[in-house]
Design a protein around this motif. Sequence first.
Motif, PDB file in Angstrom:
ATOM      1  N   HIS A  26      -9.073  25.366 -20.533  1.00 14.79           N
ATOM      2  CA  HIS A  26      -7.609  25.314 -20.544  1.00 14.79           C
ATOM      3  C   HIS A  26      -7.099  24.796 -21.888  1.00 14.79           C
ATOM      4  O   HIS A  26      -6.176  25.367 -22.481  1.00 14.79           O
ATOM      5  CB  HIS A  26      -7.116  24.416 -19.413  1.00 14.79           C
ATOM      6  N   PHE A  27      -7.700  23.706 -22.379  1.00 14.79           N
ATOM      7  CA  PHE A  27      -7.259  23.128 -23.643  1.00 14.79           C
ATOM      8  C   PHE A  27      -7.561  24.062 -24.808  1.00 14.79           C
ATOM      9  O   PHE A  27      -6.784  24.176 -25.756  1.00 14.79           O
ATOM     10  CB  PHE A  27      -7.929  21.766 -23.872  1.00 14.79           C
ATOM     11  N   VAL A  28      -8.713  24.739 -24.744  1.00 14.04           N
ATOM     12  CA  VAL A  28      -9.077  25.675 -25.806  1.00 14.04           C
ATOM     13  C   VAL A  28      -8.075  26.826 -25.861  1.00 14.04           C
ATOM     14  O   VAL A  28      -7.606  27.216 -26.936  1.00 14.04           O
ATOM     15  CB  VAL A  28     -10.507  26.207 -25.605  1.00 14.04           C
ATOM     16  N   ARG A  29      -7.736  27.375 -24.707  1.00 15.89           N
ATOM     17  CA  ARG A  29      -6.771  28.479 -24.679  1.00 15.89           C
ATOM     18  C   ARG A  29      -5.413  28.040 -25.215  1.00 15.89           C
ATOM     19  O   ARG A  29      -4.749  28.773 -25.945  1.00 15.89           O
ATOM     20  CB  ARG A  29      -6.644  29.011 -23.250  1.00 15.89           C
ATOM     21  N   GLN A  30      -5.017  26.830 -24.852  1.00 16.53           N
ATOM     22  CA  GLN A  30      -3.739  26.309 -25.335  1.00 16.53           C
ATOM     23  C   GLN A  30      -3.777  26.128 -26.847  1.00 16.53           C
ATOM     24  O   GLN A  30      -2.791  26.413 -27.546  1.00 16.53           O
ATOM     25  CB  GLN A  30      -3.431  24.976 -24.645  1.00 16.53           C
ATOM     26  N   ALA A  31      -4.932  25.660 -27.354  1.00 12.80           N
ATOM     27  CA  ALA A  31      -5.075  25.466 -28.797  1.00 12.80           C
ATOM     28  C   ALA A  31      -5.002  26.796 -29.541  1.00 12.80           C
ATOM     29  O   ALA A  31      -4.391  26.886 -30.610  1.00 12.80           O
ATOM     30  CB  ALA A  31      -6.406  24.764 -29.104  1.00 12.80           C
ATOM     31  N   LEU A  32      -5.601  27.839 -28.982  1.00  9.16           N
ATOM     32  CA  LEU A  32      -5.574  29.155 -29.621  1.00  9.16           C
ATOM     33  C   LEU A  32      -4.158  29.732 -29.650  1.00  9.16           C
ATOM     34  O   LEU A  32      -3.751  30.341 -30.643  1.00  9.16           O
ATOM     35  CB  LEU A  32      -6.525  30.110 -28.904  1.00  9.16           C
ATOM     36  N   VAL A  33      -3.417  29.543 -28.554  1.00  2.00           N
ATOM     37  CA  VAL A  33      -2.033  30.018 -28.518  1.00  2.00           C
ATOM     38  C   VAL A  33      -1.208  29.310 -29.587  1.00  2.00           C
ATOM     39  O   VAL A  33      -0.430  29.931 -30.322  1.00  2.00           O
ATOM     40  CB  VAL A  33      -1.415  29.790 -27.119  1.00  2.00           C
ATOM     41  N   ASP A  34      -1.385  27.993 -29.705  1.00  2.00           N
ATOM     42  CA  ASP A  34      -0.625  27.220 -30.683  1.00  2.00           C
ATOM     43  C   ASP A  34      -1.026  27.610 -32.100  1.00  2.00           C
ATOM     44  O   ASP A  34      -0.164  27.732 -32.986  1.00  2.00           O
ATOM     45  CB  ASP A  34      -0.861  25.728 -30.463  1.00  2.00           C
ATOM     46  N   ALA A  35      -2.330  27.805 -32.328  1.00  2.00           N
ATOM     47  CA  ALA A  35      -2.808  28.187 -33.659  1.00  2.00           C
ATOM     48  C   ALA A  35      -2.293  29.566 -34.058  1.00  2.00           C
ATOM     49  O   ALA A  35      -1.989  29.809 -35.228  1.00  2.00           O
ATOM     50  CB  ALA A  35      -4.335  28.158 -33.692  1.00  2.00           C
ATOM     51  N   GLU A  36      -2.186  30.471 -33.069  1.00  2.00           N
ATOM     52  CA  GLU A  36      -1.620  31.791 -33.352  1.00  2.00           C
ATOM     53  C   GLU A  36      -0.149  31.656 -33.737  1.00  2.00           C
ATOM     54  O   GLU A  36       0.329  32.318 -34.667  1.00  2.00           O
ATOM     55  CB  GLU A  36      -1.761  32.690 -32.132  1.00  2.00           C
ATOM     56  N   ARG A  37       0.570  30.777 -33.053  1.00  2.00           N
ATOM     57  CA  ARG A  37       1.981  30.556 -33.356  1.00  2.00           C
ATOM     58  C   ARG A  37       2.156  30.014 -34.777  1.00  2.00           C
ATOM     59  O   ARG A  37       3.133  30.334 -35.464  1.00  2.00           O
ATOM     60  CB  ARG A  37       2.573  29.572 -32.340  1.00  2.00           C
ATOM     61  N   ARG A  38       1.208  29.219 -35.219  1.00  2.00           N
ATOM     62  CA  ARG A  38       1.284  28.648 -36.565  1.00  2.00           C
ATOM     63  C   ARG A  38       0.803  29.625 -37.635  1.00  2.00           C
ATOM     64  O   ARG A  38       0.912  29.344 -38.828  1.00  2.00           O
ATOM     65  CB  ARG A  38       0.443  27.370 -36.635  1.00  2.00           C
ATOM     66  N   GLY A  39       0.233  30.738 -37.213  1.00  2.00           N
ATOM     67  CA  GLY A  39      -0.179  31.759 -38.165  1.00  2.00           C
ATOM     68  C   GLY A  39      -1.570  31.602 -38.735  1.00  2.00           C
ATOM     69  O   GLY A  39      -1.935  32.271 -39.703  1.00  2.00           O
ATOM     70  N   ILE A  40      -2.390  30.716 -38.145  1.00  2.00           N
ATOM     71  CA  ILE A  40      -3.737  30.524 -38.686  1.00  2.00           C
ATOM     72  C   ILE A  40      -4.807  31.209 -37.836  1.00  2.00           C
ATOM     73  O   ILE A  40      -5.976  31.261 -38.230  1.00  2.00           O
ATOM     74  CB  ILE A  40      -4.076  29.024 -38.849  1.00  2.00           C
ATOM     75  N   VAL A  41      -4.402  31.739 -36.678  1.00  2.00           N
ATOM     76  CA  VAL A  41      -5.311  32.483 -35.804  1.00  2.00           C
ATOM     77  C   VAL A  41      -4.636  33.794 -35.425  1.00  2.00           C
ATOM     78  O   VAL A  41      -3.419  33.851 -35.238  1.00  2.00           O
ATOM     79  CB  VAL A  41      -5.653  31.666 -34.533  1.00  2.00           C
ATOM     80  N   ARG A  42      -5.449  34.856 -35.337  1.00  3.08           N
ATOM     81  CA  ARG A  42      -4.947  36.148 -34.877  1.00  3.08           C
ATOM     82  C   ARG A  42      -5.659  36.499 -33.573  1.00  3.08           C
ATOM     83  O   ARG A  42      -6.889  36.384 -33.481  1.00  3.08           O
ATOM     84  CB  ARG A  42      -5.231  37.231 -35.921  1.00  3.08           C
ATOM     85  N   ARG A  43      -4.900  36.903 -32.572  1.00  2.00           N
ATOM     86  CA  ARG A  43      -5.488  37.327 -31.298  1.00  2.00           C
ATOM     87  C   ARG A  43      -5.135  38.791 -31.057  1.00  2.00           C
ATOM     88  O   ARG A  43      -3.969  39.178 -31.140  1.00  2.00           O
ATOM     89  CB  ARG A  43      -4.980  36.462 -30.145  1.00  2.00           C
ATOM     90  N   GLU A  44      -6.165  39.603 -30.785  1.00  2.73           N
ATOM     91  CA  GLU A  44      -5.975  41.029 -30.577  1.00  2.73           C
ATOM     92  C   GLU A  44      -6.684  41.472 -29.306  1.00  2.73           C
ATOM     93  O   GLU A  44      -7.771  40.969 -28.979  1.00  2.73           O
ATOM     94  CB  GLU A  44      -6.531  41.818 -31.763  1.00  2.73           C
ATOM     95  N   LYS A  45      -6.092  42.431 -28.621  1.00  2.00           N
ATOM     96  CA  LYS A  45      -6.675  42.971 -27.405  1.00  2.00           C
ATOM     97  C   LYS A  45      -8.013  43.637 -27.723  1.00  2.00           C
ATOM     98  O   LYS A  45      -8.145  44.349 -28.717  1.00  2.00           O
ATOM     99  CB  LYS A  45      -5.713  43.988 -26.779  1.00  2.00           C
ATOM    100  N   ASN A  46      -8.999  43.370 -26.879  1.00  2.00           N
ATOM    101  CA  ASN A  46     -10.355  43.919 -27.009  1.00  2.00           C
ATOM    102  C   ASN A  46     -11.127  43.373 -28.211  1.00  2.00           C
ATOM    103  O   ASN A  46     -12.240  43.814 -28.480  1.00  2.00           O
ATOM    104  CB  ASN A  46     -10.334  45.455 -27.092  1.00  2.00           C
ATOM    105  N   VAL A  47     -10.513  42.469 -28.935  1.00  2.00           N
ATOM    106  CA  VAL A  47     -11.191  41.843 -30.081  1.00  2.00           C
ATOM    107  C   VAL A  47     -11.331  40.343 -29.847  1.00  2.00           C
ATOM    108  O   VAL A  47     -12.363  39.743 -30.126  1.00  2.00           O
ATOM    109  CB  VAL A  47     -10.426  42.099 -31.396  1.00  2.00           C
ATOM    110  N   GLY A  48     -10.284  39.733 -29.301  1.00  2.00           N
ATOM    111  CA  GLY A  48     -10.289  38.293 -29.091  1.00  2.00           C
ATOM    112  C   GLY A  48      -9.624  37.571 -30.246  1.00  2.00           C
ATOM    113  O   GLY A  48      -8.846  38.151 -31.008  1.00  2.00           O
ATOM    114  N   ALA A  49      -9.939  36.311 -30.383  1.00  2.00           N
ATOM    115  CA  ALA A  49      -9.327  35.474 -31.406  1.00  2.00           C
ATOM    116  C   ALA A  49     -10.222  35.369 -32.637  1.00  2.00           C
ATOM    117  O   ALA A  49     -11.442  35.242 -32.526  1.00  2.00           O
ATOM    118  CB  ALA A  49      -9.051  34.077 -30.849  1.00  2.00           C
ATOM    119  N   THR A  50      -9.603  35.435 -33.796  1.00  2.00           N
ATOM    120  CA  THR A  50     -10.315  35.261 -35.057  1.00  2.00           C
ATOM    121  C   THR A  50      -9.466  34.388 -35.975  1.00  2.00           C
ATOM    122  O   THR A  50      -8.234  34.313 -35.829  1.00  2.00           O
ATOM    123  CB  THR A  50     -10.581  36.603 -35.767  1.00  2.00           C
TER     124      THR A  50
END
Length: 232
Positions: free
Chosen positions: A53-77
């Motif tokens: 749960h915390f990891v998913r929340q962190a990824l969402v926040d990091a994407e909002r800040r522009g340092i992580v990209r999340r794409e369908k069928n690829v995941g987070a990078t």
Amino acid sequence: MSDARTADSMAIGRDDPDNVVARLEEDIIFGRLPPGARLTEDALMSRYGTSRHFVRQALVDAERRGIVRREKNVGATVRFYSAEEVRQIYEVREMLTRQAALMIPLPAPRGLIDELTALQRQYCARADAQDLRGIHEANDAFHLALFSACGNPYLVGSLQDYMNLTLPMRAKNLADREGLAQSRRQHELMIELLRGRDSWALAQLCVDHMQFSKSDYLARIGGDEADYPRVR
């Protein structure tokens, strides 16, 4: 697993989610997780000793800040900027920086000099302590205080947006001994130039100040560095 290790893991798992976000952000902006690196939930759970749960929340926040990209069928990078994107982003940041520096009245008021001198002391203290998070925060505080002296809050707000956008490109250099030493010297010179009347020299120094991080990021992603040599 020993009782001690179990207790430690549980303590970490109960951390505030903001703590997990901060740790993920630090690993990205300081280069421990390189541009383009895949970020799987299981690997991050193990890395930070926390819940999915915390990891998913962190990824969402990091994407909002522009340092992580999340794409369908690829995941987070980890967000990867192409060489062309880096150049275009820095072109805008350099224009904003130059304009803000040129608008600072010189000689600068004593209050501004004193404020920047105090922030520079904090920056150097964090650097001596090798406190990466503290170095990053003190560095941004120094620049925001400097550019706020231009008197245009809209310009400063735009400049801050681009400082945030370039964070994954520039923060790693705060952990680089050569880059950090150069940054410290240039901060001191900025303060000295504020005592004089040469606005163009101050503006050029502020633009030159960001070239080390730009060329370093281009080198890390395999971009052409020919037009952007490192400042030695």
